[in-house]
Write a protein that holds these residues in place. Structure first.
Motif, short mmCIF file in Angstrom:
data_model
loop_
_atom_site.label_atom_id
_atom_site.label_comp_id
_atom_site.label_asym_id
_atom_site.label_seq_id
_atom_site.Cartn_x
_atom_site.Cartn_y
_atom_site.Cartn_z
N ILE A 115 0.84 -1.20 0.00
CA ILE A 115 0.00 0.00 0.00
C ILE A 115 0.88 1.25 0.00
CG2 ILE A 115 -1.44 1.44 1.47
CD1 ILE A 115 -3.32 -0.38 0.52
N LEU A 116 1.85 1.27 0.88
CA LEU A 116 2.73 2.43 0.94
C LEU A 116 3.46 2.62 -0.38
CD1 LEU A 116 3.92 4.75 2.54
CD2 LEU A 116 5.70 3.22 3.36
N ASN A 117 3.93 1.53 -0.93
CA ASN A 117 4.59 1.58 -2.23
C ASN A 117 3.70 2.29 -3.25
OD1 ASN A 117 6.96 0.49 -3.77
ND2 ASN A 117 5.35 -0.47 -4.96
N GLN A 118 2.47 1.87 -3.33
CA GLN A 118 1.56 2.44 -4.32
C GLN A 118 1.22 3.90 -4.02
OE1 GLN A 118 0.68 1.05 -7.10
NE2 GLN A 118 1.66 -0.92 -6.68
N ILE A 119 1.09 4.21 -2.75
CA ILE A 119 0.80 5.61 -2.40
C ILE A 119 1.97 6.50 -2.79
CG2 ILE A 119 0.45 7.22 -0.50
CD1 ILE A 119 -1.12 5.09 0.95
N LEU A 120 3.17 6.08 -2.46
CA LEU A 120 4.34 6.89 -2.77
C LEU A 120 4.48 7.09 -4.28
CD1 LEU A 120 6.99 5.46 -0.26
CD2 LEU A 120 5.56 7.48 -0.04
N LEU A 121 4.13 6.06 -5.01
CA LEU A 121 4.21 6.14 -6.47
C LEU A 121 3.29 7.21 -7.03
CD1 LEU A 121 6.33 4.29 -7.37
CD2 LEU A 121 4.67 2.43 -7.52
N GLU B 70 1.66 11.36 -10.23
CA GLU B 70 0.39 11.88 -10.72
C GLU B 70 -0.05 13.15 -10.01
OE1 GLU B 70 -4.23 10.41 -11.44
OE2 GLU B 70 -2.77 9.04 -10.60
N PHE B 71 0.14 13.18 -8.68
CA PHE B 71 -0.45 14.29 -7.92
C PHE B 71 0.58 15.29 -7.40
CE2 PHE B 71 -3.47 10.71 -7.30
CZ PHE B 71 -4.55 11.27 -7.94
N GLU C 292 -7.32 5.35 -5.31
CA GLU C 292 -8.59 5.93 -4.89
C GLU C 292 -8.41 6.76 -3.62
OE1 GLU C 292 -11.56 6.11 -6.22
OE2 GLU C 292 -10.84 5.06 -8.01
N ALA C 293 -7.58 6.27 -2.73
CA ALA C 293 -7.34 7.01 -1.49
C ALA C 293 -6.76 8.37 -1.81
CB ALA C 293 -6.40 6.22 -0.58
N MET C 294 -5.78 8.40 -2.70
CA MET C 294 -5.18 9.68 -3.04
C MET C 294 -6.17 10.58 -3.78
SD MET C 294 -2.35 10.47 -1.85
CE MET C 294 -1.92 11.88 -2.88
N LYS C 295 -6.98 9.99 -4.65
CA LYS C 295 -7.97 10.80 -5.36
C LYS C 295 -8.95 11.45 -4.39
CE LYS C 295 -10.34 9.26 -8.85
NZ LYS C 295 -10.96 8.23 -9.75
N LEU C 296 -9.41 10.64 -3.47
CA LEU C 296 -10.35 11.13 -2.46
C LEU C 296 -9.71 12.24 -1.63
CD1 LEU C 296 -13.14 9.98 -2.07
CD2 LEU C 296 -12.28 8.50 -0.27
N LEU C 297 -8.46 12.05 -1.30
CA LEU C 297 -7.76 13.03 -0.48
C LEU C 297 -7.53 14.31 -1.28
CD1 LEU C 297 -6.59 13.08 2.41
CD2 LEU C 297 -4.35 12.64 1.40
N VAL C 298 -7.11 14.15 -2.52
CA VAL C 298 -6.83 15.31 -3.35
C VAL C 298 -8.08 16.16 -3.55
CG1 VAL C 298 -6.19 16.04 -5.68
CG2 VAL C 298 -4.84 14.29 -4.52
N GLU C 299 -9.20 15.49 -3.74
CA GLU C 299 -10.46 16.23 -3.87
C GLU C 299 -10.71 17.11 -2.65
OE1 GLU C 299 -13.69 13.51 -4.49
OE2 GLU C 299 -12.77 12.70 -6.32
N GLN C 300 -10.55 16.52 -1.50
CA GLN C 300 -10.77 17.28 -0.27
C GLN C 300 -9.77 18.43 -0.15
OE1 GLN C 300 -11.39 14.91 3.41
NE2 GLN C 300 -11.39 13.12 2.08
N MET C 301 -8.52 18.14 -0.50
CA MET C 301 -7.48 19.17 -0.38
C MET C 301 -7.74 20.30 -1.35
SD MET C 301 -4.05 16.91 0.48
CE MET C 301 -4.01 16.01 -1.07
N ASN C 302 -8.17 19.96 -2.56
CA ASN C 302 -8.47 21.00 -3.54
C ASN C 302 -9.65 21.85 -3.08
OD1 ASN C 302 -6.41 20.29 -5.22
ND2 ASN C 302 -7.68 19.01 -6.56
#
Lengths: 344, 344
Positions: free
Chosen positions: A82-88, A92-93, A303-313
């Motif tokens: 999971i961490l691997n994928q998040i860091l990757l 994108e973000f 998806e976790a990052m997308k969800l987070l990015v939406e909130q951050m934006n």
DNA sequence: TTGTACGCGTTATCAC
DNA sequence: GTGATAACGCGTACAA
């Protein structure tokens, strides 16, 4: 802080006879300069060997582009992947990650969160489970949790119920006589509970002879081995000559179970059908490759990052409209059939 | 950047009728205030719900307490465990970690390094191997590499040579007739080359019949399986009825080898003695637990941080004396005897 | 298109 | 012990 003072916009401004503002614009809005002037500044950066300082930028515009992560450990394959994928997802973000290992110490994790807040992280991803989501929500920053209790915050989880259904159905397809589910005691509010519910529902719908064994198998190989050894003895006493379909809650335990059977019988006995969970490396590397339910870790992380990015934006807008309700995304797992169920 | 402006030292100063300076001192040098005044400020922090801002502190004092990490991936157990241990060092040293996955893309890793420099990291830990140490040294910041080419920078490595010696000696103790070492082609300047040299030296010192098979076994389970299957066939043709001592360069491959033999013979044949490397989970979880050489990952990570912290501290002195020469620490590995060599 | 002036929140320096 | 003031390096109204 260095031997020689750093080159700043001021130096470049002096060197090029522009103002600081123009230099700033060169970085943040280059189109507003003439190409000609862009060239000049570009050259000046080279000449002076300018190195950008994003710390100063943060102080000025408030955007750290930091995301904090608190994860229980990296020993578990699921977490490290999971961490691997998040860091990757940096590609994108563009968010940078400050990572802490929680190690299941609640007070420590609270301190880590404070430290992260002090560094003005824009969002937080939580995989550790010691801090209730109620408390996380009170931080009032964008948060996404993964595979843990998530009542008051947004989250991404595997569809554990579906996973339980898939695993049990596979055993059902192989006409087992009795259906066993091996798991540690699990609270109903954590996503993994779905595996149990999925197992139960299939069993009940089909009137199957079934049993759930709740047991902490232990953390060391020897402990797990000892416990499973006892469980096997019990099963063989309770269900002699019956085809046993066993759904184990993770591949590591499933592998130990299989090794015990291999050791006892020289091969996987005909009357054992086994399904694990996680599609972890051991499931394919085992002496008898293990049928298992895999989680789409890449999708979960994304998806976790997308969800987070939406909130951050949303927060960066002039009139932010924070989410009314937490959003819970669910990712469907996949079933892999291997030798522990697909015999010849 | 927030709904309401953040509480700052100014607010606290106004609230308490102290100056900003005194508030700052409360945090950085509390002993210089009277206890009484400490109480007052402490209470004011509560009343106003003050949250510290370390970004502003960085800009003012230049100390980010950031350490950058570039690691090839977290899929490999060795890497994730190293990262785990490094992150855990926050408790001891207080440095925060910005982590990037290099994924073996040189240009990408260069960008990551630039990004890290822009955030004014105080030091850098490199596990990825695409960027030559010569280039890393030119960054002129404290750097420690782990288990990679390290000519021009400080580093921490396992004593791979000793590992090779230990593994080969174990096979020697079991009176093998022929000694095989399985490895991928390895450059002499990476630490892992020591394993090969250790194997060679023991073989030559003892006049052993030996052979090194250099082969990229592949990345997927199937590829490895296919390649090892061919290698077994070859070995059995070349050395029939001879006791074969095989030193495999990692546990994953050793496990596949063992699974192939199990499948072929139903058990690990008497004339095979196998040693892996890494003491990774699979080595103990395998159907036949694998003898292996373990790396003291906790020590490696800890030494790396110590080495880095020394360099970082040196830099903060008024008259820094940078290291003349890179320091290379070497950690002795340990040998674990398991069923693939200890046959009753 | 470019410049001026101030703000971001803290620490450092030098007084008192 | 405490305070005033100037950094730290960049972004951004507002003005030109």
């Amino acid at each position: 802080m260095k031997q020689k003072k750093n080159v700043t916009f001021d130096d470049i401004a002096r060197y090029t006879n522009f103002s600081k503002t123009t230099i700033s614009r060169y970085f943040n809005n280059p189109d507003s300069l003439t190409l000609e002037n862009q060239e000049i500044i570009s050259k000046a950066l080279e000449d002076l060997n300018y190195k950008e300082n994003k710390v100063a930028r943060i102080l000025a515009n408030g955007k750290t582009e930091f995301v904090g992560i608190i994860i229980p450990n990296l020993r578990n394959h699921y977490y490290s992947e999971i961490l691997n994928q998040i860091l990757l997802s940096y590609e994108e973000f563009g968010y940078k990650f400050l990572v802490f290992i929680g190690d299941e110490h609640q007070e420590t994790e609270r301190q880590y969160i404070q430290e992260l807040m002090a560094y003005k992280i824009e969002g937080l991803i939580i995989l550790s489970f010691t801090i209730p989501s109620r408390e996380l929500a009170d931080l009032h920053i964008p948060i996404v949790t993964i595979e843990r209790e998530d009542k008051y915050v947004s989250s991404v989880n595997t569809d554990n119920y579906m996973g339980g259904v898939q695993a049990t159905s596979l055993l059902l397809n192989h006409n087992c006589d009795v259906f066993i589910h091996l798991n540690s005691p699990t609270a109903p509010d954590v996503p993994a509970y779905g595996r149990i519910q999925g197992f139960l529902d299939i069993c009940q719908e089909n009137n199957l002879n079934h049993k759930i064994i709740y047991k902490m198998l232990g953390t060391t190989y020897e402990q797990i081995r000892q416990n499973l050894s006892e469980i096997i003895a019990q099963l063989e006493q309770d269900y002699p000559n019956q085809r046993k379909g066993i759904f184990v809650s993770n591949d590591t335990d499933a592998n130990v179970l299989i090794n015990l059977l291999l050791q006892k019988y020289g091969k996987l006995p005909e009357d054992y059908y086994i399904v694990g969970f996680d599609d972890s490396p051991i499931s394919s590397e085992a002496a008898v490759p293990i049928s298992t339910v895999g989680q789409h870790i890449d999708q979960i992380a994304h998806e976790a990052m997308k969800l987070l990015v939406e909130q951050m934006n949303e927060r960066k807008k002039r009139r932010p409209m924070p989410q009314e309700q937490p959003i819970h995304k669910v990712i469907t797992p996949y079933l892999i059939r291997r030798a522990t169920t697909e015999k010849d």
